[in-house]
Design a protein around this motif. Structure first.
Motif, PDB file in Angstrom:
ATOM      1  N   VAL A 179      -1.731   4.478   3.480  1.00  0.00           N
ATOM      2  CA  VAL A 179      -3.155   4.305   3.803  1.00  0.00           C
ATOM      3  C   VAL A 179      -3.461   2.864   4.230  1.00  0.00           C
ATOM      4  O   VAL A 179      -4.090   2.627   5.264  1.00  0.00           O
ATOM      5  N   LEU A 180      -3.005   1.884   3.436  1.00  0.00           N
ATOM      6  CA  LEU A 180      -3.373   0.491   3.683  1.00  0.00           C
ATOM      7  C   LEU A 180      -2.434  -0.188   4.686  1.00  0.00           C
ATOM      8  O   LEU A 180      -1.832  -1.232   4.394  1.00  0.00           O
ATOM      9  N   ASP A 181      -2.331   0.357   5.872  1.00  0.00           N
ATOM     10  CA  ASP A 181      -1.462  -0.239   6.896  1.00  0.00           C
ATOM     11  C   ASP A 181      -1.920  -1.640   7.273  1.00  0.00           C
ATOM     12  O   ASP A 181      -1.119  -2.578   7.332  1.00  0.00           O
ATOM     13  N   LEU A 182      -3.209  -1.781   7.551  1.00  0.00           N
ATOM     14  CA  LEU A 182      -3.739  -3.046   8.056  1.00  0.00           C
ATOM     15  C   LEU A 182      -3.971  -4.060   6.947  1.00  0.00           C
ATOM     16  O   LEU A 182      -3.564  -5.224   7.061  1.00  0.00           O
ATOM     17  N   LEU A 183      -4.625  -3.641   5.886  1.00  0.00           N
ATOM     18  CA  LEU A 183      -4.999  -4.589   4.831  1.00  0.00           C
ATOM     19  C   LEU A 183      -3.796  -5.182   4.099  1.00  0.00           C
ATOM     20  O   LEU A 183      -3.906  -6.242   3.489  1.00  0.00           O
ATOM     21  N   THR A 184      -2.647  -4.505   4.140  1.00  0.00           N
ATOM     22  CA  THR A 184      -1.454  -5.072   3.522  1.00  0.00           C
ATOM     23  C   THR A 184      -0.554  -5.753   4.558  1.00  0.00           C
ATOM     24  O   THR A 184       0.537  -6.212   4.226  1.00  0.00           O
ATOM     25  N   ALA A 185      -1.042  -5.820   5.815  1.00  0.00           N
ATOM     26  CA  ALA A 185      -0.302  -6.497   6.903  1.00  0.00           C
ATOM     27  C   ALA A 185       1.080  -5.908   7.100  1.00  0.00           C
ATOM     28  O   ALA A 185       2.061  -6.621   7.315  1.00  0.00           O
ATOM     29  N   PRO A 195       4.169  -4.080   8.985  1.00  0.00           N
ATOM     30  CA  PRO A 195       4.634  -4.171  10.374  1.00  0.00           C
ATOM     31  C   PRO A 195       4.043  -3.060  11.236  1.00  0.00           C
ATOM     32  O   PRO A 195       3.934  -1.917  10.797  1.00  0.00           O
ATOM     33  N   GLU A 196       3.667  -3.413  12.467  1.00  0.00           N
ATOM     34  CA  GLU A 196       3.077  -2.446  13.380  1.00  0.00           C
ATOM     35  C   GLU A 196       4.160  -1.599  14.046  1.00  0.00           C
ATOM     36  O   GLU A 196       5.353  -1.902  13.939  1.00  0.00           O
ATOM     37  N   ALA A 197       3.726  -0.563  14.751  1.00  0.00           N
ATOM     38  CA  ALA A 197       4.659   0.385  15.359  1.00  0.00           C
ATOM     39  C   ALA A 197       5.653  -0.299  16.291  1.00  0.00           C
ATOM     40  O   ALA A 197       6.842   0.047  16.316  1.00  0.00           O
ATOM     41  N   ALA A 198       5.184  -1.275  17.048  1.00  0.00           N
ATOM     42  CA  ALA A 198       6.070  -1.980  17.976  1.00  0.00           C
ATOM     43  C   ALA A 198       7.180  -2.715  17.224  1.00  0.00           C
ATOM     44  O   ALA A 198       8.326  -2.776  17.699  1.00  0.00           O
ATOM     45  N   ASP A 199       6.851  -3.264  16.068  1.00  0.00           N
ATOM     46  CA  ASP A 199       7.865  -3.962  15.262  1.00  0.00           C
ATOM     47  C   ASP A 199       8.837  -2.966  14.639  1.00  0.00           C
ATOM     48  O   ASP A 199      10.055  -3.215  14.591  1.00  0.00           O
ATOM     49  N   LEU A 200       8.316  -1.845  14.173  1.00  0.00           N
ATOM     50  CA  LEU A 200       9.168  -0.827  13.556  1.00  0.00           C
ATOM     51  C   LEU A 200      10.185  -0.276  14.544  1.00  0.00           C
ATOM     52  O   LEU A 200      11.278   0.152  14.161  1.00  0.00           O
ATOM     53  N   ARG A 241      11.699  -1.992  16.813  1.00  0.00           N
ATOM     54  CA  ARG A 241      12.695  -3.017  17.179  1.00  0.00           C
ATOM     55  C   ARG A 241      13.865  -3.081  16.205  1.00  0.00           C
ATOM     56  O   ARG A 241      14.951  -3.554  16.552  1.00  0.00           O
ATOM     57  N   ALA A 242      13.656  -2.616  14.975  1.00  0.00           N
ATOM     58  CA  ALA A 242      14.722  -2.619  13.969  1.00  0.00           C
ATOM     59  C   ALA A 242      14.372  -1.601  12.888  1.00  0.00           C
ATOM     60  O   ALA A 242      13.189  -1.353  12.630  1.00  0.00           O
ATOM     61  N   PRO A 243      15.368  -1.013  12.230  1.00  0.00           N
ATOM     62  CA  PRO A 243      15.072  -0.075  11.137  1.00  0.00           C
ATOM     63  C   PRO A 243      14.355  -0.774   9.990  1.00  0.00           C
ATOM     64  O   PRO A 243      14.738  -1.875   9.597  1.00  0.00           O
ATOM     65  N   HIS A 244      13.307  -0.139   9.486  1.00  0.00           N
ATOM     66  CA  HIS A 244      12.541  -0.661   8.351  1.00  0.00           C
ATOM     67  C   HIS A 244      12.542   0.383   7.234  1.00  0.00           C
ATOM     68  O   HIS A 244      12.376   1.582   7.500  1.00  0.00           O
ATOM     69  N   PHE A 245      12.691  -0.057   5.991  1.00  0.00           N
ATOM     70  CA  PHE A 245      12.698   0.851   4.855  1.00  0.00           C
ATOM     71  C   PHE A 245      11.679   0.425   3.795  1.00  0.00           C
ATOM     72  O   PHE A 245      11.388  -0.756   3.634  1.00  0.00           O
ATOM     73  N   LEU A 246      11.163   1.429   3.086  1.00  0.00           N
ATOM     74  CA  LEU A 246      10.263   1.261   1.936  1.00  0.00           C
ATOM     75  C   LEU A 246       8.906   0.681   2.314  1.00  0.00           C
ATOM     76  O   LEU A 246       8.287  -0.044   1.538  1.00  0.00           O
ATOM     77  N   TYR A 247       8.430   1.037   3.491  1.00  0.00           N
ATOM     78  CA  TYR A 247       7.073   0.666   3.904  1.00  0.00           C
ATOM     79  C   TYR A 247       6.191   1.917   3.901  1.00  0.00           C
ATOM     80  O   TYR A 247       6.544   2.932   4.513  1.00  0.00           O
ATOM     81  N   GLY A 248       5.053   1.846   3.210  1.00  0.00           N
ATOM     82  CA  GLY A 248       4.078   2.932   3.240  1.00  0.00           C
ATOM     83  C   GLY A 248       4.590   4.251   2.707  1.00  0.00           C
ATOM     84  O   GLY A 248       4.082   5.313   3.074  1.00  0.00           O
ATOM     85  N   HIS A 249       5.539   4.233   1.796  1.00  0.00           N
ATOM     86  CA  HIS A 249       6.151   5.475   1.307  1.00  0.00           C
ATOM     87  C   HIS A 249       5.593   5.935  -0.043  1.00  0.00           C
ATOM     88  O   HIS A 249       6.004   6.976  -0.549  1.00  0.00           O
ATOM     89  N   VAL A 250       4.662   5.164  -0.609  1.00  0.00           N
ATOM     90  CA  VAL A 250       4.126   5.476  -1.934  1.00  0.00           C
ATOM     91  C   VAL A 250       2.635   5.810  -1.829  1.00  0.00           C
ATOM     92  O   VAL A 250       1.875   5.050  -1.223  1.00  0.00           O
ATOM     93  N   HIS A 251       2.222   6.932  -2.411  1.00  0.00           N
ATOM     94  CA  HIS A 251       0.803   7.293  -2.418  1.00  0.00           C
ATOM     95  C   HIS A 251       0.027   6.269  -3.246  1.00  0.00           C
ATOM     96  O   HIS A 251       0.499   5.840  -4.319  1.00  0.00           O
ATOM     97  N   PRO A 252      -1.150   5.837  -2.795  1.00  0.00           N
ATOM     98  CA  PRO A 252      -1.912   4.820  -3.546  1.00  0.00           C
ATOM     99  C   PRO A 252      -2.348   5.273  -4.929  1.00  0.00           C
ATOM    100  O   PRO A 252      -2.763   4.438  -5.746  1.00  0.00           O
ATOM    101  N   GLY A 253      -2.245   6.553  -5.222  1.00  0.00           N
ATOM    102  CA  GLY A 253      -2.553   7.039  -6.566  1.00  0.00           C
ATOM    103  C   GLY A 253      -1.428   6.818  -7.556  1.00  0.00           C
ATOM    104  O   GLY A 253      -1.569   7.121  -8.742  1.00  0.00           O
ATOM    105  N   THR A 254      -0.324   6.280  -7.088  1.00  0.00           N
ATOM    106  CA  THR A 254       0.839   5.995  -7.933  1.00  0.00           C
ATOM    107  C   THR A 254       0.840   4.532  -8.369  1.00  0.00           C
ATOM    108  O   THR A 254       0.582   3.642  -7.561  1.00  0.00           O
TER     109      THR A 254
END
Length: 321
Positions: free
Chosen positions: A56-62, A64-69, A71-84
């Protein structure tokens, strides 16, 4: 390339060799540095920031944007529900799974601003017990009904050593201690004393921490928050509010959430909320910088204004085998 040493002791016992760790305060440019290094070394990037793991908090947590993703493999970004209530231990287990799955066979670059994640990665932490959902729900309910001071009193009676180390207003840690005690019958201090094995090989790892110029960092924070708003940060806050989550959850404490929610509810003007969020970000960056300055050891290379960053990057690339 990196490698994974297997001890034969079972899943999660492999240690990643030749890892790169890049720490720094928010808005210091560490993500851009990690991406540069990843492209030049053929490496993969692993999120080492507690807030960037939440969805959910893509922007407020800064994050990486789609263009950056791309360019290289990224792991463990945005994979946790905020209710956890995501924890250092949960993050370390997720990293362990990446190792077991072979995702870190290419050179891993750990980047973020959460000091405890870096410490756990390099030094290991105890394997905390799993908390059944009914136990978690019970103490969340007790906190809502009775408040943190009353729960601190319960903890003082049941586990006085832990309670005496916590402020009566530290609701998150009080609830965590009660959950662990309830689920396992053991004090959280006992679990914490049983330190696990580091996941990285410290002898082959490279440790970098960015120490930016304070005035430049403040300017970056100001401009970045304005850009977040331009790109739709208010909509993120609306989506988060629609989930009706417990305000004490970590995701609900992301900088900008409470400030903007208050403005949306008419409790303040938007300019006031924006200024408070920027101030909170500056204060957070200062706390991060202080922690890194005092808690990271001599193996960490300090990247300061005026340093030849290109030489540092070339040295990392040359070390890739």
């Amino acid at each position: 390339m990196s490698g994974i040493e297997n001890s034969g002791a079972g899943a999660g016992q492999g240690r990643v060799t030749n890892a790169i760790l890049i720490a720094g305060p928010t808005a210091s440019g560490k993500s851009a540095l990690a991406l540069d290094v990843a492209e030049r070394t053929g490496g993969v990037i692993v999120n080492t920031d507690s807030m960037q793991g939440y969805s959910v908090l893509d922007l407020l947590t800064a994050r990486p944007e789609a263009a950056d993703l791309a360019r290289a493999p990224h792991f463990l970004y945005g994979h946790v529900h905020p209710g956890t209530a995501y924890s250092t231990g949960a993050w370390l287990r997720d990293v362990t799974k990446l190792i077991d799955d072979g995702a870190l066979s290419r050179r891993p670059i750990f980047v973020g601003g959460t000091g405890l994640y870096f410490r756990a990665l390099a030094e290991g932490i105890s394997d905390m017990p799993d908390i059944p959902q009914q136990v978690r729900d019970r103490w969340r309910y007790e906190l809502k009904e009775r408040g943190s001071v009353k729960l601190h009193g319960i903890l003082l009676r049941e586990d006085s050593r832990t309670a005496m180390q916590l402020k009566p207003t530290d609701s998150q840690r009080i609830v965590r201690a009660l959950e662990v005690l309830d689920a396992s019958g053991r004090s959280i201090l006992e679990w914490q004393a049983e330190r696990g094995r580091p996941l990285i090989d410290r002898q082959t790892a490279h440790f970098l921490v960015i120490e930016p110029d304070r005035a430049m960092l403040v300017d970056r924070i100001e401009r970045r928050f304005d850009q977040m708003l331009d790109k739709g940060a208010l909509e993120e806050v609306r989506q988060l509010a629609a989930l009706r989550l417990d305000p004490d959850l970590p995701a609900m404490k992301a900088i900008g959430v409470r400030e903007l929610q208050g403005a949306m509810a008419g409790q303040s003007s938007f300019p006031e909320a924006i200024e408070r969020a920027k101030i909170a970000t500056r204060q957070y960056a200062k706390r991060q910088a202080t922690w890194f300055r005092h808690q990271l050891g001599p193996e960490w290379q300090r990247l300061r204004p005026g340093d030849d960053l290109e030489t540092t990057i070339q040295a990392l690339v040359a070390n890739t085998t």
